[in-house]
Motif scaffolding. Structure first.
Motif, PDB file in Angstrom:
ATOM      1  N   LYS A   1       0.886  -1.266   0.043  1.00 55.00           N
ATOM      2  CA  LYS A   1       0.008   0.072  -0.204  1.00 55.00           C
ATOM      3  C   LYS A   1       0.849   1.212  -0.184  1.00 55.00           C
ATOM      4  O   LYS A   1       1.868   1.470   0.851  1.00 55.00           O
ATOM      5  N   ILE A   2       0.490   2.038  -0.986  1.00 55.41           N
ATOM      6  CA  ILE A   2       1.499   3.423  -0.939  1.00 55.41           C
ATOM      7  C   ILE A   2       0.169   4.489  -0.744  1.00 55.41           C
ATOM      8  O   ILE A   2      -0.745   4.575  -1.213  1.00 55.41           O
ATOM      9  N   GLU A   3       0.789   5.560   0.337  1.00 55.59           N
ATOM     10  CA  GLU A   3       0.045   6.595   0.829  1.00 55.59           C
ATOM     11  C   GLU A   3       0.761   7.905   0.577  1.00 55.59           C
ATOM     12  O   GLU A   3       2.065   7.933   1.133  1.00 55.59           O
ATOM     13  N   ALA A   4       0.379   8.777  -0.166  1.00 58.24           N
ATOM     14  CA  ALA A   4       0.960  10.170   0.037  1.00 58.24           C
ATOM     15  C   ALA A   4       0.096  11.027   0.801  1.00 58.24           C
ATOM     16  O   ALA A   4      -1.229  11.232   0.504  1.00 58.24           O
ATOM     17  N   LYS A   5       0.460  11.681   1.843  1.00 61.77           N
ATOM     18  CA  LYS A   5      -0.256  12.519   2.612  1.00 61.77           C
ATOM     19  C   LYS A   5       0.006  13.925   2.701  1.00 61.77           C
ATOM     20  O   LYS A   5       1.166  14.080   3.262  1.00 61.77           O
ATOM     21  N   ASN A   6      -0.494  14.892   2.338  1.00 59.81           N
ATOM     22  CA  ASN A   6      -0.196  16.188   2.215  1.00 59.81           C
ATOM     23  C   ASN A   6       1.430  16.391   1.602  1.00 59.81           C
ATOM     24  O   ASN A   6       2.243  17.197   2.295  1.00 59.81           O
ATOM     25  N   LEU A   7       1.694  15.491   0.657  1.00 59.12           N
ATOM     26  CA  LEU A   7       2.891  15.367   0.378  1.00 59.12           C
ATOM     27  C   LEU A   7       3.644  16.514  -0.485  1.00 59.12           C
ATOM     28  O   LEU A   7       3.199  16.863  -1.619  1.00 59.12           O
ATOM     29  N   SER A   8       4.815  17.368   0.146  1.00 59.03           N
ATOM     30  CA  SER A   8       5.310  18.360  -0.400  1.00 59.03           C
ATOM     31  C   SER A   8       6.645  18.261  -1.053  1.00 59.03           C
ATOM     32  O   SER A   8       7.293  17.587  -0.108  1.00 59.03           O
ATOM     33  N   LYS A   9       7.261  18.770  -2.000  1.00 61.56           N
ATOM     34  CA  LYS A   9       8.652  18.749  -2.223  1.00 61.56           C
ATOM     35  C   LYS A   9       8.950  20.013  -2.751  1.00 61.56           C
ATOM     36  O   LYS A   9       8.534  20.344  -3.911  1.00 61.56           O
ATOM     37  N   ILE A  10       9.908  20.645  -2.094  1.00 59.64           N
ATOM     38  CA  ILE A  10      10.420  22.012  -2.883  1.00 59.64           C
ATOM     39  C   ILE A  10      11.896  21.559  -3.410  1.00 59.64           C
ATOM     40  O   ILE A  10      12.748  21.078  -2.801  1.00 59.64           O
ATOM     41  N   TYR A  11      11.833  21.697  -4.910  1.00 58.88           N
ATOM     42  CA  TYR A  11      13.235  21.164  -5.425  1.00 58.88           C
ATOM     43  C   TYR A  11      13.708  22.184  -6.415  1.00 58.88           C
ATOM     44  O   TYR A  11      13.038  22.678  -7.121  1.00 58.88           O
ATOM     45  N   LYS A  12      15.079  22.346  -6.027  1.00 60.92           N
ATOM     46  CA  LYS A  12      15.618  23.458  -6.630  1.00 60.92           C
ATOM     47  C   LYS A  12      14.992  24.870  -6.814  1.00 60.92           C
ATOM     48  O   LYS A  12      14.722  25.611  -7.625  1.00 60.92           O
ATOM     49  N   GLY A  13      14.436  25.198  -5.536  1.00 66.18           N
ATOM     50  CA  GLY A  13      13.748  26.548  -5.352  1.00 66.18           C
ATOM     51  C   GLY A  13      12.224  26.446  -5.854  1.00 66.18           C
ATOM     52  O   GLY A  13      11.717  27.415  -5.837  1.00 66.18           O
TER      53      GLY A  13
ATOM     54  N   ARG B   1       8.509  24.611  -6.148  1.00 68.51           N
ATOM     55  CA  ARG B   1       7.462  23.641  -5.482  1.00 68.51           C
ATOM     56  C   ARG B   1       7.009  22.633  -6.597  1.00 68.51           C
ATOM     57  O   ARG B   1       5.979  22.603  -7.282  1.00 68.51           O
ATOM     58  N   ALA B   2       7.728  21.615  -6.401  1.00 65.82           N
ATOM     59  CA  ALA B   2       7.586  20.342  -7.466  1.00 65.82           C
ATOM     60  C   ALA B   2       6.275  19.589  -6.914  1.00 65.82           C
ATOM     61  O   ALA B   2       5.749  19.058  -8.161  1.00 65.82           O
ATOM     62  N   LEU B   3       6.183  19.212  -5.766  1.00 65.90           N
ATOM     63  CA  LEU B   3       4.950  18.786  -5.501  1.00 65.90           C
ATOM     64  C   LEU B   3       4.147  19.470  -4.279  1.00 65.90           C
ATOM     65  O   LEU B   3       4.898  20.067  -3.448  1.00 65.90           O
ATOM     66  N   ASP B   4       2.974  19.694  -4.532  1.00 65.99           N
ATOM     67  CA  ASP B   4       2.217  20.637  -3.643  1.00 65.99           C
ATOM     68  C   ASP B   4       0.941  20.165  -2.734  1.00 65.99           C
ATOM     69  O   ASP B   4       0.016  19.957  -3.365  1.00 65.99           O
ATOM     70  N   GLN B   5       1.439  19.650  -1.670  1.00 65.54           N
ATOM     71  CA  GLN B   5       0.297  18.981  -0.739  1.00 65.54           C
ATOM     72  C   GLN B   5      -0.596  18.078  -1.498  1.00 65.54           C
ATOM     73  O   GLN B   5      -1.597  18.106  -1.337  1.00 65.54           O
ATOM     74  N   ILE B   6       0.064  16.806  -1.999  1.00 67.01           N
ATOM     75  CA  ILE B   6      -0.727  16.003  -2.897  1.00 67.01           C
ATOM     76  C   ILE B   6      -1.258  14.656  -1.806  1.00 67.01           C
ATOM     77  O   ILE B   6      -0.189  14.496  -0.965  1.00 67.01           O
ATOM     78  N   SER B   7      -2.316  14.421  -1.814  1.00 73.88           N
ATOM     79  CA  SER B   7      -2.688  13.327  -0.935  1.00 73.88           C
ATOM     80  C   SER B   7      -3.492  12.259  -1.969  1.00 73.88           C
ATOM     81  O   SER B   7      -4.236  12.618  -2.687  1.00 73.88           O
ATOM     82  N   PHE B   8      -2.965  10.815  -1.939  1.00 74.60           N
ATOM     83  CA  PHE B   8      -3.964   9.882  -2.637  1.00 74.60           C
ATOM     84  C   PHE B   8      -3.050   8.546  -1.909  1.00 74.60           C
ATOM     85  O   PHE B   8      -2.174   8.385  -1.156  1.00 74.60           O
ATOM     86  N   CYS B   9      -3.942   7.762  -2.362  1.00 72.80           N
ATOM     87  CA  CYS B   9      -3.433   6.220  -2.085  1.00 72.80           C
ATOM     88  C   CYS B   9      -3.517   5.161  -2.885  1.00 72.80           C
ATOM     89  O   CYS B   9      -4.455   5.388  -3.994  1.00 72.80           O
ATOM     90  N   LEU B  10      -2.546   4.371  -3.428  1.00 68.13           N
ATOM     91  CA  LEU B  10      -2.497   3.242  -4.245  1.00 68.13           C
ATOM     92  C   LEU B  10      -2.577   1.931  -3.545  1.00 68.13           C
ATOM     93  O   LEU B  10      -1.482   1.709  -2.902  1.00 68.13           O
ATOM     94  N   GLU B  11      -3.899   1.353  -3.620  1.00 68.10           N
ATOM     95  CA  GLU B  11      -3.946   0.142  -2.667  1.00 68.10           C
ATOM     96  C   GLU B  11      -3.719  -1.184  -3.192  1.00 68.10           C
ATOM     97  O   GLU B  11      -2.710  -1.688  -2.589  1.00 68.10           O
ATOM     98  N   GLU B  12      -4.117  -1.310  -4.356  1.00 70.39           N
ATOM     99  CA  GLU B  12      -3.923  -2.676  -5.131  1.00 70.39           C
ATOM    100  C   GLU B  12      -2.599  -2.970  -5.973  1.00 70.39           C
ATOM    101  O   GLU B  12      -2.073  -1.786  -6.488  1.00 70.39           O
ATOM    102  N   PRO B  13      -2.250  -3.849  -6.165  1.00 72.93           N
ATOM    103  CA  PRO B  13      -1.235  -4.085  -7.154  1.00 72.93           C
ATOM    104  C   PRO B  13      -1.821  -4.108  -8.334  1.00 72.93           C
ATOM    105  O   PRO B  13      -2.834  -4.893  -8.825  1.00 72.93           O
ATOM    106  N   LYS B  14      -1.494  -2.796  -8.950  1.00 68.42           N
ATOM    107  CA  LYS B  14      -2.137  -2.530 -10.528  1.00 68.42           C
ATOM    108  C   LYS B  14      -1.080  -2.147 -11.402  1.00 68.42           C
ATOM    109  O   LYS B  14       0.034  -1.665 -11.039  1.00 68.42           O
ATOM    110  N   ILE B  15      -1.389  -1.739 -12.709  1.00 72.98           N
ATOM    111  CA  ILE B  15      -0.511  -0.984 -13.438  1.00 72.98           C
ATOM    112  C   ILE B  15      -0.988   0.302 -13.478  1.00 72.98           C
ATOM    113  O   ILE B  15      -1.971   0.719 -14.052  1.00 72.98           O
ATOM    114  N   TYR B  16      -0.372   1.404 -12.783  1.00 73.93           N
ATOM    115  CA  TYR B  16      -0.746   2.804 -12.978  1.00 73.93           C
ATOM    116  C   TYR B  16      -0.218   3.627 -14.017  1.00 73.93           C
ATOM    117  O   TYR B  16       0.947   3.547 -14.210  1.00 73.93           O
TER     118      TYR B  16
END
Lengths: 125, 289
Positions: free
Chosen positions: B2-14, B16-31
């Motif tokens: 199970k993969i969970e992103a919770k309010n995930l943010s990353k500032i990369y080279k000044g 905002r590459a990721l801005d507070q994203i939240s989601f869940c990948l539950e099952e083994p699937k091709i995404y």
């Protein structure tokens, strides 16, 4: 048969239709095994879950049945069910659009009927 | 896993590459992970692979942070666009090192694929063409059999027939061994049939996460005369319109094909690639699916 898939509509529906065609034209007669979900996924290079969705709907509609550990088979009534279903689809997909287009061109029912019975001739002929 | 992103943010080279994203990948699937350049796809995959720390928020795999956590990252394989391997290594060394790192490694499969893609096992990475290096990346990704395998634009220089063979092998392998595969690519039309679920990123945000066939069903393109289409779409969710020679085409979300057909419109499906383009250029605010 074995048309390539396109993205004009959901892939599972296209898998379903192709299996239906195979049954309607007797390529796979009643009682015979149809390709498995895995075989379909490999052949079309699609996600196995998508193939499974199409196949499972055919099971729900009584067109295929599962033999545990052996595979999927065409039911006794498959063709009858499919003919009924295709007839309804024929009305929806061909007859209604035909009438709509006829109305656009001011072709009345009488003329439309004549055109239908005249077989493949255009007005110039 | 199970993969969970919770309010995930990353500032990369000044930036905002990721801005507070939240989601869940539950099952083994091709995404399918889609979006324009700079949308944050690569950043997300690097965070998931434990290669860097988030600026804020969390990325969790089985409720655990993958950063600096070898017990977890041995279950995660990320194949990048290039520079996956040290230049001085021979192909056979790359395979050995990978076999030591991934507990799920399949050496037989690796050797079979080396043969299939016509690579010389004794060749050094630096002697490989771009296409051959990409093939090696693909081989390692497939043979890792890692429960989470990510391909980030894995095929620079790989020709169309090798790509097609890659998709075939991917489907076969996935069926033998279900696992989470996250695939990011710009060649969407080539692979969209493989995706069970699609995530579209836009400027560091998650725009949509949905089953691929549901997207194909929910989004259609309708054409008709300008007044007809204009009046039909007033209360609809429209993501794109075009006019040409008195004909108007609108891309509409959430209507039934039948409804459009009975109105006498020409109805067409929208490919996942087109949908991605429409969605990422759409400026009208939130889309109600």
């Amino acid at each position: 048969m074995y048309r390539s898939l396109d993205e004009s509509k959901p892939i599972y529906e296209q898998i379903k239709e192709q299996m239906e065609d195979i049954i309607i034209n007797d390529s796979i007669p009643k009682g015979d095994r149809v390709p498995s979900t895995n075989e379909i996924a490999n052949f079309y290079k699609i996600n196995p879950a998508t193939a499974a969705k199409g196949i499972n709907q055919l099971v729900d509609e009584g067109i295929l049945y599962k033999k545990r550990g052996v595979g999927m088979f065409v039911t006794e009534d498959a063709k009858g069910i499919l003919f009924q279903k295709r007839k309804n689809a024929f009305i929806k997909n061909f007859v209604i659009p035909l009438k709509t287009e006829a109305k656009k061109l001011n072709i009345d029912s009488q003329e439309l009927l004549e055109l239908l019975t005249k077989e493949g001739k255009t007005i110039e002929d | 896993m199970k993969i969970e992103a919770k309010n995930l943010s990353k500032i990369y080279k000044g930036k905002r590459a990721l801005d507070q994203i939240s989601f869940c990948l539950e099952e083994p699937k091709i995404y399918g992970l889609l979006g324009k350049n700079g949308a944050g796809k690569t950043t997300f995959m690097q965070l998931l692979a434990g290669m860097m720390q988030p600026t804020s928020g969390e990325i969790l795999v089985e409720k655990t942070n993958p950063f600096n956590n070898q017990r977890l990252t041995e279950s995660i394989c990320l194949i990048k666009e290039g520079n996956n391997f040290k230049k001085d290594l021979k192909i056979k060394n790359v395979l050995t090192i990978s076999s030591l790192f991934y507990p799920t490694w399949d050496q037989l499969l690796a050797l079979k694929l080396v043969d299939e893609f016509s690579l010389d096992i004794n060749a050094k990475v630096k002697a490989l063409s771009k296409g051959m290096e990409s093939a090696l990346g693909i081989i390692v990704g497939l043979a890792s059999k890692a429960p989470i395998t990510m391909f980030d634009e894995p095929y620079i220089g790989l020709d169309a027939s090798a790509r097609s063979r890659f998709y075939e092998i991917l489907v076969e392998q996935y069926q033998e061994h279900k696992r989470t595969i996250i695939f990011s690519t710009h060649l969407i039309d080539e692979v969209s049939l493989l995706f069970e679920e699609v995530l579209i990123f836009q400027e560091g945000k998650l725009l949509v996460q949905e089953n691929t066939d549901v997207l194909r069903q929910k989004c259609i393109s309708i054409s008709g005369t300008i007044p007809q289409i204009e009046s039909f779409i007033t209360d609809k969710m429209v993501i794109d319109t075009k006019q040409f020679a008195g004909v108007m085409t609108a891309v509409v979300v959430g209507i039934e094909i039948e409804e459009a057909r009975t109105n006498g419109f020409t109805v067409e499906g929208v490919t996942i690639q087109q949908l991605m383009i429409y969605l990422t250029s759409y400026k009208g605010g939130k889309i109600e699916w």
